[in-house]
Design a protein around this motif. Structure first.
Motif, PDB file in Angstrom:
ATOM      1  N   LEU A  38      -3.616  -0.079  -3.158  1.00  0.00           N
ATOM      2  CA  LEU A  38      -4.252   0.662  -2.147  1.00  0.00           C
ATOM      3  C   LEU A  38      -3.646   1.800  -1.833  1.00  0.00           C
ATOM      4  O   LEU A  38      -2.486   1.848  -1.676  1.00  0.00           O
ATOM      5  CB  LEU A  38      -4.480  -0.182  -0.817  1.00  0.00           C
ATOM      6  N   GLU A  51      -3.036   9.990   4.379  1.00  0.00           N
ATOM      7  CA  GLU A  51      -3.055  10.045   5.816  1.00  0.00           C
ATOM      8  C   GLU A  51      -2.289  11.223   6.510  1.00  0.00           C
ATOM      9  O   GLU A  51      -1.497  11.996   5.707  1.00  0.00           O
ATOM     10  CB  GLU A  51      -1.997   8.637   5.986  1.00  0.00           C
ATOM     11  N   GLY A 111      -7.118   9.157   8.394  1.00  0.00           N
ATOM     12  CA  GLY A 111      -6.952   8.917   7.171  1.00  0.00           C
ATOM     13  C   GLY A 111      -7.978   8.058   6.514  1.00  0.00           C
ATOM     14  O   GLY A 111      -9.150   7.684   7.270  1.00  0.00           O
ATOM     15  N   TYR A 167     -11.831   2.122   2.849  1.00  0.00           N
ATOM     16  CA  TYR A 167     -11.974   2.483   4.451  1.00  0.00           C
ATOM     17  C   TYR A 167     -12.365   4.072   4.347  1.00  0.00           C
ATOM     18  O   TYR A 167     -11.434   4.763   3.740  1.00  0.00           O
ATOM     19  CB  TYR A 167     -10.752   2.321   5.149  1.00  0.00           C
ATOM     20  N   TYR A 188     -10.713  13.595   0.594  1.00  0.00           N
ATOM     21  CA  TYR A 188     -11.928  12.804   0.503  1.00  0.00           C
ATOM     22  C   TYR A 188     -13.150  13.285  -0.261  1.00  0.00           C
ATOM     23  O   TYR A 188     -13.620  12.553  -1.272  1.00  0.00           O
ATOM     24  CB  TYR A 188     -12.324  12.524   2.107  1.00  0.00           C
ATOM     25  N   TRP A 238       4.085   0.797   2.318  1.00  0.00           N
ATOM     26  CA  TRP A 238       3.783  -0.303   3.157  1.00  0.00           C
ATOM     27  C   TRP A 238       4.026  -1.625   2.671  1.00  0.00           C
ATOM     28  O   TRP A 238       3.443  -2.030   1.759  1.00  0.00           O
ATOM     29  CB  TRP A 238       2.333   0.053   3.951  1.00  0.00           C
ATOM     30  N   ALA A 275       0.900  -1.186  -0.130  1.00  0.00           N
ATOM     31  CA  ALA A 275      -0.104   0.093  -0.103  1.00  0.00           C
ATOM     32  C   ALA A 275       0.941   1.179   0.046  1.00  0.00           C
ATOM     33  O   ALA A 275       2.061   1.121   0.265  1.00  0.00           O
ATOM     34  CB  ALA A 275      -0.781   0.000   1.201  1.00  0.00           C
ATOM     35  N   MET A 279      -3.647  -4.105   6.172  1.00  0.00           N
ATOM     36  CA  MET A 279      -4.493  -4.120   5.189  1.00  0.00           C
ATOM     37  C   MET A 279      -4.460  -5.170   4.252  1.00  0.00           C
ATOM     38  O   MET A 279      -5.422  -5.641   3.489  1.00  0.00           O
ATOM     39  CB  MET A 279      -4.911  -2.783   4.630  1.00  0.00           C
ATOM     40  N   GLU A 312      -3.351   5.113   0.661  1.00  0.00           N
ATOM     41  CA  GLU A 312      -3.818   5.505   2.107  1.00  0.00           C
ATOM     42  C   GLU A 312      -3.461   7.079   2.184  1.00  0.00           C
ATOM     43  O   GLU A 312      -2.238   7.552   2.127  1.00  0.00           O
ATOM     44  CB  GLU A 312      -3.143   4.834   3.003  1.00  0.00           C
ATOM     45  N   VAL A 358      -8.720   5.142   2.801  1.00  0.00           N
ATOM     46  CA  VAL A 358      -8.009   4.296   1.784  1.00  0.00           C
ATOM     47  C   VAL A 358      -8.835   4.335   0.619  1.00  0.00           C
ATOM     48  O   VAL A 358      -9.985   3.921   0.654  1.00  0.00           O
ATOM     49  CB  VAL A 358      -7.647   3.044   2.515  1.00  0.00           C
ATOM     50  N   ALA A 381       1.003   5.088   1.469  1.00  0.00           N
ATOM     51  CA  ALA A 381       0.326   6.248   2.158  1.00  0.00           C
ATOM     52  C   ALA A 381       0.891   7.583   1.486  1.00  0.00           C
ATOM     53  O   ALA A 381       2.020   7.908   1.377  1.00  0.00           O
ATOM     54  CB  ALA A 381       0.874   6.098   3.590  1.00  0.00           C
TER      55      ALA A 381
END
Length: 418
Positions: free
Chosen positions: A280, A284, A270, A258, A246, A321, A234, A369, A282, A272, A236
């Motif tokens: 993915l 954050e 954060g 998420y 968002y 990640w 993932a 995740m 993220e 996702v 970030a």
């Protein structure tokens, strides 16, 4: 004819004179006493399991002992006179040759030192106290002295052939992802996220996230992957404008895995999102919190890079990640082999700084995740000042016969390029 008493006096006169001269030269040991007291406090507080006095001759140590005992009694710790300090690659052995040191300690920590010294002696008796075995002993001694791995690495690099990745100059990081529909992925990152494309050809495109952090998209057809491998990764994207991002991604109909969660008392907030082929993302934001006390000052020093969307739509760093079954060996690998320093410890996730804007995050797959998989559709590239030097060092020191030129696999089977 002289009697025996007269003989003794004449014999002792040179020793007394030399002692008086020496004591006149060094009466109060101000410098030694200051460092000894500082170390005593550290040992008492548990910051250092053991600590060492400056190396001294036997005559110097005799004069310093009353002060040493006064300070160890003050801080309620113990002191041990060591006439022959363990030899490691942390220090130049000539610094203690013919000299003694005092070891400050509490409880069983002196025993830990003595066991380590005996192990070194046994290896030396077999002619095996060198190379990797000596490095292991040296690292254990460094930890007994309370040194972080970065300090141990620096000392090893100074006094032995050891090198870590940082010795070859890390300029930045590239996260490499693979796509069946590369044109659609390009549109998503360039238009929907507004990242700056800094290079492209028919089979790849490189985007700048922030500073030296980059995302590389590649055509899976031109790779060694089938495209069916699990992602197990993932990305970030760090920003202080979560609400704006968002709303923007919701308006663009981007899949949200998420939803946005905000906890003013938490370490980070954060949400996702999912890119066109399932990677993915993220988004954050980190805030001041006990686990971020080192991380936040690092992030605050970074300048955000505004995307082509404009305004508050920016990023200032990224975290890649990666997911593992066994975290401890990977933590050691990151600090000892690569020389990366820990920036934030979330317990089940560890964040290491690679370069100014780039971080690597290790995640326990039981909590993350994604799950660990042997094969994964991702590569990580380090941009180095001296990639040839790193390659030569790895070829000389690596025991992994499966290594390919310019690459290595970590303990979780992630492929790293440089």
């Amino acid at each position: 004819m002289m009697n025996s008493r007269t003989c003794r006096i004449i014999y002792l006169l040179p020793l007394l004179f030399s002692g008086m001269l020496f004591s006149c030269q060094k009466v109060d040991f101000k410098k030694e006493s200051g460092s000894f007291e500082a170390f005593s406090e550290m040992v008492q507080a548990g910051v250092k399991p053991i600590a060492l006095s400056p190396p001294m001759s036997s005559a110097e140590l005799e004069l310093f002992l009353p002060e040493a005992k006064r300070l160890t009694e003050k801080y309620e710790i113990e002191v041990f006179r060591e006439p022959s300090l363990i030899g490691t690659d942390l220090f130049d052995s000539s610094a203690v040759e013919g000299k003694e040191v005092l070891i400050l300690y509490k409880e069983e920590n002196l025993e830990a030192y003595e066991l380590l010294k005996n192990e070194a002696k046994e290896l030396d008796s077999k002619g095996a106290y060198s190379g990797a075995k000596k490095e292991v002993i040296s690292r254990a001694f460094g930890r007994l002295l309370g040194y972080p791995e970065s300090r141990i690495n620096n000392l090893l690099a100074k006094n032995s052939d050891f090198r870590d990745l940082e010795d070859f100059g890390i300029k930045g990081q590239e996260l490499i992802w693979f796509y069946r529909d590369l044109p659609a992925a390009k549109v998503f990152y360039e238009k929907t996220l507004g990242l700056k494309m800094i290079s492209e050809d028919e089979q790849s495109a490189t985007f700048q996230i922030a500073g030296d952090s980059k995302l590389v998209l590649k055509n899976v057809i031109e790779s060694d992957f089938s495209g069916r491998e699990a992602k197990s990764v993932a990305l970030a994207l760090l920003t202080d404008n979560l609400e704006a991002w968002y709303s923007h991604l919701q308006n663009e109909k981007v899949e949200i895995k998420y939803t946005l969660k905000v906890n003013p008392d938490g370490a980070h907030d954060g949400f996702v999102a999912v890119d066109p082929e399932g990677y993915l993302l993220e988004f954050e934001m980190f805030r001041m919190h006990p686990e971020n006390e080192k991380f936040i000052p690092e992030l605050k020093s970074l300048d955000p890079l505004t995307t082509s969307i404009g305004g508050e739509f920016n990023f200032y760093a990224s975290i890649t990640w990666l997911y593992y079954e066994d975290m401890l060996p990977m933590e050691n690998f990151m600090t000892q082999e690569l020389g990366l320093e820990l920036s934030a410890d979330q317990g089940w996730a560890k964040i290491y700084r690679v370069s100014e804007n780039s971080y690597l995050g290790l995640v326990d797959e039981k909590r993350g995740m994604n799950n660990f998989t042997e094969e994964k559709l991702v590569e990580v590239k380090f941009d180095l000042d001296d990639s040839q030097g790193w390659e030569a060092y790895i070829n000389k020191n690596s025991k992994d016969s499966t290594r390919m030129m310019g690459t290595f696999r970590d303990l979780g089977s992630y492929l790293f390029r440089f």
